[in-house]
Design a protein around this motif. Structure first.
Motif, PDB file in Angstrom:
ATOM      1  N   TYR A 181       0.616  -1.297   0.015  1.00 39.52           N
ATOM      2  CA  TYR A 181      -0.287   0.077   0.014  1.00 39.52           C
ATOM      3  C   TYR A 181       0.810   1.264  -0.049  1.00 39.52           C
ATOM      4  CZ  TYR A 181       0.796   0.553   5.208  1.00 39.52           C
ATOM      5  OH  TYR A 181       1.486   0.626   6.503  1.00 39.52           O
ATOM      6  N   GLN A 182       0.077   2.385  -0.239  1.00 38.38           N
ATOM      7  CA  GLN A 182       0.776   3.857  -0.339  1.00 38.38           C
ATOM      8  C   GLN A 182       0.737   4.167   1.052  1.00 38.38           C
ATOM      9  OE1 GLN A 182      -1.046   6.537  -2.834  1.00 38.38           O
ATOM     10  NE2 GLN A 182       0.513   8.168  -2.452  1.00 38.38           N
ATOM     11  N   ARG A 183       1.794   4.708   1.550  1.00 38.05           N
ATOM     12  CA  ARG A 183       1.821   5.524   2.950  1.00 38.05           C
ATOM     13  C   ARG A 183       1.148   6.774   2.726  1.00 38.05           C
ATOM     14  NH1 ARG A 183       5.209   9.275   5.463  1.00 38.05           N
ATOM     15  NH2 ARG A 183       5.271   8.806   7.804  1.00 38.05           N
ATOM     16  N   ARG A 184       0.515   7.145   3.822  1.00 41.30           N
ATOM     17  CA  ARG A 184      -0.548   8.524   3.734  1.00 41.30           C
ATOM     18  C   ARG A 184       0.587   9.608   3.588  1.00 41.30           C
ATOM     19  NH1 ARG A 184      -3.251  12.279   7.238  1.00 41.30           N
ATOM     20  NH2 ARG A 184      -5.238  12.741   6.467  1.00 41.30           N
ATOM     21  N   ARG A 185      -0.091  10.579   2.614  1.00 44.41           N
ATOM     22  CA  ARG A 185       0.575  11.872   2.300  1.00 44.41           C
ATOM     23  C   ARG A 185       2.170  11.614   1.804  1.00 44.41           C
ATOM     24  NH1 ARG A 185      -2.067  16.406   4.051  1.00 44.41           N
ATOM     25  NH2 ARG A 185      -3.821  16.298   5.178  1.00 44.41           N
ATOM     26  N   SER A 186       2.227  10.521   1.074  1.00 45.51           N
ATOM     27  CA  SER A 186       3.581  10.583   0.686  1.00 45.51           C
ATOM     28  C   SER A 186       3.762   9.720  -0.491  1.00 45.51           C
ATOM     29  CB  SER A 186       4.479   9.772   1.666  1.00 45.51           C
ATOM     30  OG  SER A 186       4.356   8.502   1.646  1.00 45.51           O
ATOM     31  N   ARG A 187       4.965   9.575  -1.268  1.00 50.17           N
ATOM     32  CA  ARG A 187       5.021   8.525  -2.384  1.00 50.17           C
ATOM     33  C   ARG A 187       5.484   7.303  -1.983  1.00 50.17           C
ATOM     34  NH1 ARG A 187       8.405  12.914  -3.990  1.00 50.17           N
ATOM     35  NH2 ARG A 187       6.894  13.513  -5.532  1.00 50.17           N
TER      36      ARG A 187
ATOM     37  N   PHE B 135       1.261  12.469  -5.507  1.00 51.64           N
ATOM     38  CA  PHE B 135       0.572  12.058  -4.059  1.00 51.64           C
ATOM     39  C   PHE B 135      -0.233  12.790  -3.476  1.00 51.64           C
ATOM     40  CE2 PHE B 135       4.657  13.932  -2.793  1.00 51.64           C
ATOM     41  CZ  PHE B 135       4.151  14.407  -1.558  1.00 51.64           C
ATOM     42  N   HIS B 136      -1.163  12.326  -2.817  1.00 53.25           N
ATOM     43  CA  HIS B 136      -2.028  13.241  -2.119  1.00 53.25           C
ATOM     44  C   HIS B 136      -3.101  14.256  -2.966  1.00 53.25           C
ATOM     45  CE1 HIS B 136      -4.011  13.777   1.819  1.00 53.25           C
ATOM     46  NE2 HIS B 136      -3.709  15.148   1.833  1.00 53.25           N
ATOM     47  N   GLY B 137      -3.413  13.800  -4.001  1.00 50.46           N
ATOM     48  CA  GLY B 137      -4.404  14.571  -4.867  1.00 50.46           C
ATOM     49  C   GLY B 137      -3.710  15.343  -5.965  1.00 50.46           C
ATOM     50  N   GLN B 138      -2.329  15.034  -6.216  1.00 50.96           N
ATOM     51  CA  GLN B 138      -1.741  15.555  -7.538  1.00 50.96           C
ATOM     52  C   GLN B 138      -2.249  15.025  -8.692  1.00 50.96           C
ATOM     53  OE1 GLN B 138       2.224  15.078  -6.144  1.00 50.96           O
ATOM     54  NE2 GLN B 138       2.577  17.317  -5.781  1.00 50.96           N
TER      55      GLN B 138
ATOM     56  N   PRO C 127      -4.869  12.166  -9.097  1.00 49.92           N
ATOM     57  CA  PRO C 127      -5.997  11.281  -8.770  1.00 49.92           C
ATOM     58  C   PRO C 127      -6.720  10.829 -10.035  1.00 49.92           C
ATOM     59  CG  PRO C 127      -6.700  13.289  -8.035  1.00 49.92           C
ATOM     60  CD  PRO C 127      -5.464  13.406  -8.734  1.00 49.92           C
ATOM     61  N   TYR C 128      -7.691   9.725  -9.807  1.00 49.80           N
ATOM     62  CA  TYR C 128      -8.635   9.571 -10.872  1.00 49.80           C
ATOM     63  C   TYR C 128      -9.648  10.430 -10.673  1.00 49.80           C
ATOM     64  CZ  TYR C 128      -6.601   4.745 -11.275  1.00 49.80           C
ATOM     65  OH  TYR C 128      -5.479   3.623 -11.507  1.00 49.80           O
ATOM     66  N   SER C 129     -10.688  10.397 -11.618  1.00 48.83           N
ATOM     67  CA  SER C 129     -11.639  11.326 -11.959  1.00 48.83           C
ATOM     68  C   SER C 129     -12.494  11.629 -10.482  1.00 48.83           C
ATOM     69  CB  SER C 129     -12.344  11.203 -13.031  1.00 48.83           C
ATOM     70  OG  SER C 129     -13.116   9.968 -13.079  1.00 48.83           O
ATOM     71  N   TRP C 130     -12.651  10.544  -9.751  1.00 49.59           N
ATOM     72  CA  TRP C 130     -13.784  10.535  -8.652  1.00 49.59           C
ATOM     73  C   TRP C 130     -12.873  11.125  -7.499  1.00 49.59           C
ATOM     74  CZ3 TRP C 130     -13.103   8.395  -3.661  1.00 49.59           C
ATOM     75  CH2 TRP C 130     -12.099   7.357  -3.631  1.00 49.59           C
ATOM     76  N   GLY C 131     -11.512  11.372  -7.704  1.00 50.45           N
ATOM     77  CA  GLY C 131     -10.868  11.998  -6.451  1.00 50.45           C
ATOM     78  C   GLY C 131     -10.107  10.843  -5.406  1.00 50.45           C
ATOM     79  N   GLY C 132     -10.370  11.314  -4.239  1.00 49.13           N
ATOM     80  CA  GLY C 132      -9.984  10.268  -3.201  1.00 49.13           C
ATOM     81  C   GLY C 132      -8.541  10.053  -2.939  1.00 49.13           C
ATOM     82  N   TYR C 133      -7.690  11.168  -3.163  1.00 50.35           N
ATOM     83  CA  TYR C 133      -6.345  10.992  -3.275  1.00 50.35           C
ATOM     84  C   TYR C 133      -5.674   9.762  -3.812  1.00 50.35           C
ATOM     85  CZ  TYR C 133      -7.115  14.260   0.190  1.00 50.35           C
ATOM     86  OH  TYR C 133      -7.420  15.545   0.808  1.00 50.35           O
ATOM     87  N   THR C 134      -6.280   9.168  -4.926  1.00 51.10           N
ATOM     88  CA  THR C 134      -6.072   7.924  -5.675  1.00 51.10           C
ATOM     89  C   THR C 134      -4.847   8.036  -6.700  1.00 51.10           C
ATOM     90  OG1 THR C 134      -7.716   8.604  -7.244  1.00 51.10           O
ATOM     91  CG2 THR C 134      -8.344   7.104  -5.592  1.00 51.10           C
ATOM     92  N   ASP C 135      -3.834   8.825  -6.197  1.00 47.51           N
ATOM     93  CA  ASP C 135      -2.745   9.005  -7.175  1.00 47.51           C
ATOM     94  C   ASP C 135      -1.741   7.682  -7.351  1.00 47.51           C
ATOM     95  OD1 ASP C 135      -2.210  12.304  -6.803  1.00 47.51           O
ATOM     96  OD2 ASP C 135      -3.146  11.368  -5.077  1.00 47.51           O
ATOM     97  N   VAL C 136      -1.857   6.813  -6.406  1.00 48.89           N
ATOM     98  CA  VAL C 136      -0.934   5.409  -6.866  1.00 48.89           C
ATOM     99  C   VAL C 136      -1.946   4.493  -6.496  1.00 48.89           C
ATOM    100  CG1 VAL C 136       0.907   4.005  -6.054  1.00 48.89           C
ATOM    101  CG2 VAL C 136       1.423   6.372  -5.930  1.00 48.89           C
ATOM    102  N   ASP C 137      -1.786   3.668  -7.532  1.00 45.32           N
ATOM    103  CA  ASP C 137      -2.968   2.397  -7.760  1.00 45.32           C
ATOM    104  C   ASP C 137      -2.278   1.072  -7.961  1.00 45.32           C
ATOM    105  OD1 ASP C 137      -5.185   0.613  -7.463  1.00 45.32           O
ATOM    106  OD2 ASP C 137      -6.024   1.503  -9.564  1.00 45.32           O
ATOM    107  N   LEU C 138      -2.069   0.389  -6.809  1.00 43.81           N
ATOM    108  CA  LEU C 138      -1.181  -1.063  -7.154  1.00 43.81           C
ATOM    109  C   LEU C 138      -2.035  -2.159  -7.305  1.00 43.81           C
ATOM    110  CD1 LEU C 138       0.879  -0.454  -3.742  1.00 43.81           C
ATOM    111  CD2 LEU C 138       1.574   0.039  -6.153  1.00 43.81           C
ATOM    112  N   SER C 139      -1.514  -2.965  -8.169  1.00 45.45           N
ATOM    113  CA  SER C 139      -2.277  -4.221  -8.375  1.00 45.45           C
ATOM    114  C   SER C 139      -1.701  -5.313  -8.998  1.00 45.45           C
ATOM    115  CB  SER C 139      -3.310  -3.908  -9.763  1.00 45.45           C
ATOM    116  OG  SER C 139      -2.433  -3.572 -10.822  1.00 45.45           O
ATOM    117  N   VAL C 140      -2.216  -6.567  -8.897  1.00 44.85           N
ATOM    118  CA  VAL C 140      -1.447  -7.601  -9.269  1.00 44.85           C
ATOM    119  C   VAL C 140      -2.091  -8.865 -10.239  1.00 44.85           C
ATOM    120  CG1 VAL C 140      -0.714 -10.153  -8.179  1.00 44.85           C
ATOM    121  CG2 VAL C 140      -0.603  -7.987  -6.854  1.00 44.85           C
ATOM    122  N   ASP C 141      -1.477  -9.098 -11.275  1.00 46.68           N
ATOM    123  CA  ASP C 141      -1.845  -9.980 -12.170  1.00 46.68           C
ATOM    124  C   ASP C 141      -0.939 -11.203 -12.355  1.00 46.68           C
ATOM    125  OD1 ASP C 141       0.265  -9.056 -13.727  1.00 46.68           O
ATOM    126  OD2 ASP C 141      -0.881  -8.588 -15.490  1.00 46.68           O
TER     127      ASP C 141
END
Length: 478
Positions: free
Chosen positions: A307-313, A336-339, A341-355
């Motif tokens: 996960y991404q630590r709050r208010r940081s990269r 990070f922290h709103g720079q 994000p996705y269009s809905w907001g929510g501080y979603t600057d970094v999205d991690l996933s596994v495939d």
């Protein structure tokens, strides 16, 4: 009359000065009788000490009241502005500021709707062109049926001479080099035309998983959402839920994990033994993370929470077995922290996933100017192995996920009938627009991730935990 003359004489004898200052009046009183009044100025007092009469006092009071009224009507030129006027002016200014703020919000919402409308128009135009292309394309020619051969003595038919349209199938070797296993015994009897038609039908590629069992292929369709649970309180309006595709002891492969992401310090990780326990709301494990979580971009892989630590990269790998941080590393230049994000907001600057290929990060940087950047990460050290920069803006999409090294983006988080509108293939470093229907059942989808363990999409839609079945195409041979 004689008395009056005597008085006048006495006055003359008293001196010439008294003659100049004395006065005699005659007039009727209130009852009508004649009255004489003789006045002499006082030599010691300049004015009488008594107060004015009641008529003069009433006149002064009226004049004061008139001055007050004139002052109020003229805006307080003599006495200053009244307090009521100041309050009214303050209320008007506050109402004006509130109206300006609401106008700005409405203007922003109008611009967002105009952008979505333009995107819908573009997709409709693309679909219209595709329909026209399909209408103008000629139908493929039908394969002619081979006439039956003369009957043999045993009641069968003689195989057709020459090469048939399916002869390449009969002579094609299998993986071990043996050709005999491909020839069905039924081919020696019956009508060849029927057998060839049957073989042609079974040879059509089906939209299913690949032959090697990995399930990799391009996404064809997304099923309807299936609801598993609704969050209990406001903390569960946004969140992330996930499953480890390569679970490590002491937790089993059926374990479901969940994080509610509303709060100033998001640190609780809930674990459920299986999907049934999740639907009932009975967690078997609650872990308190040492560092707070930022938004809904967390994922599970090989016994660790990423996960991404709050208010940081900073990215964190939290080991579940030891319940401690196993690795941390900054994602280079990531917003990070709103720079970004996705269009809905929510501080979603970094999205991690596994495939199927491992651990990924979807984000953006100032160098990319808000465009989506995809990075392959080392799951042990969190080091960036390779990165791809797309030409698709991150703020223009609602969410994204990765399947088989291909990133797919969601057009809207609120529209009931949204689409997956863009796909980027890291194997070819090429992107393209697509139009795969996607339903937002509860009108606020804040998290969409590929769950490799079940080969489904997991989503968090306005308090609700939902999943989607997927259909992938067969991997094309190079």
């Amino acid at each position: 009359m004689l008395l009056l003359l005597c008085l006048c004489a006495c006055g003359l004898l008293l001196g010439g000065d008294a003659q100049d200052r004395a006065a005699l009046w005659r007039g009727n009183d209130r009852s009508g009788r004649c009255q004489y009044t003789f006045t002499v100025p006082s030599p010691a007092e300049s004015s009488c000490p008594q107060t004015a009469g009641p008529e003069l006092e009433s006149l002064k009071a009226r004049l004061n009241l008139l001055e007050v009224l004139v002052s109020r009507l003229s805006g307080g030129e003599t006495g200053g502005p009244p307090a009521g006027g100041a309050r009214a002016q303050s209320d008007l200014q506050e109402a004006l500021n509130r109206a300006v703020g609401e106008r700005s919000l409405l203007q922003g919402e109008k611009e967002r709707l105009e952008r979505e409308f333009a995107a819908l128009q573009r997709r409709m135009e693309e679909m219209r062109r595709e329909v026209e292309r399909l209408r103008t394309r000629p139908c493929p020619p039908q394969t002619p049926m081979v006439p039956p051969s003369p009957p043999l003595q045993n009641g069968g038919t003689r195989p057709a001479t020459g090469s048939s349209p399916m002869s390449h199938l009969m002579g094609r070797p299998n993986r071990l080099g043996d050709r005999s296993s491909l020839r069905d015994s039924a081919w020696q009897h019956g009508q060849p035309g029927f057998q060839e038609l049957k073989a042609a039908v079974t040879e059509i590629p089906a939209p299913d998983r690949s032959e090697d069992g990995t399930g990799c292929g391009e996404l064809i369709a997304v099923g309807d959402p299936i609801t598993h649970r609704k969050a209990e309180n406001i903390a569960g309006k946004y969140g992330v839920w996930m499953q480890d595709p390569e679970a490590v002891s002491p937790y089993g492969s059926d374990m479901i994990w969940r994080i509610d992401t509303i709060g100033t310090e998001v640190r609780q990780l809930f674990g459920y033994d299986d999907m049934e326990q999740l639907s009932k709301g009975f967690p078997s494990k609650v872990l308190l993370l040492p560092e707070a979580v930022e938004s809904t971009g967390a994922t599970m892989y090989r016994g660790s929470l990423y996960y991404q630590r709050r208010r940081s990269r900073t990215l964190i790998r939290y080991d579940l077995s030891s319940e401690s941080i196993a690795a941390r590393r900054d994602l280079p230049h990531a917003g990070f922290h709103g720079q970004y994000p996705y269009s809905w907001g929510g501080y979603t600057d970094v999205d991690l996933s596994v495939d199927e290929q491992g651990l990924w990060a979807v984000y953006s940087t100032s160098k990319a100017k808000g465009a989506i950047v995809i990075s392959k990460l080392d799951p042990h050290s969190l080091e960036v192995k390779r990165s791809w920069e797309t030409n698709f803006r991150k703020s223009s999409v609602a969410n994204s996920f990765i399947i088989c090294g291909r990133m797919y983006t969601l057009s809207s988080y609120a529209a009931a009938n949204a689409t997956l509108n863009y796909m980027y293939d890291t194997a070819t470093s090429q992107g393209k627009t697509i139009a795969i229907p996607f339903k937002n059942k509860y009108s606020y989808n804040c998290m969409v991730d590929y769950n490799l363990a079940q080969r489904k999409l997991f989503a968090w839609d306005n308090y609700h935990l939902v999943s989607y079945d997927l259909r992938l195409g067969r991997t094309q041979a190079n």
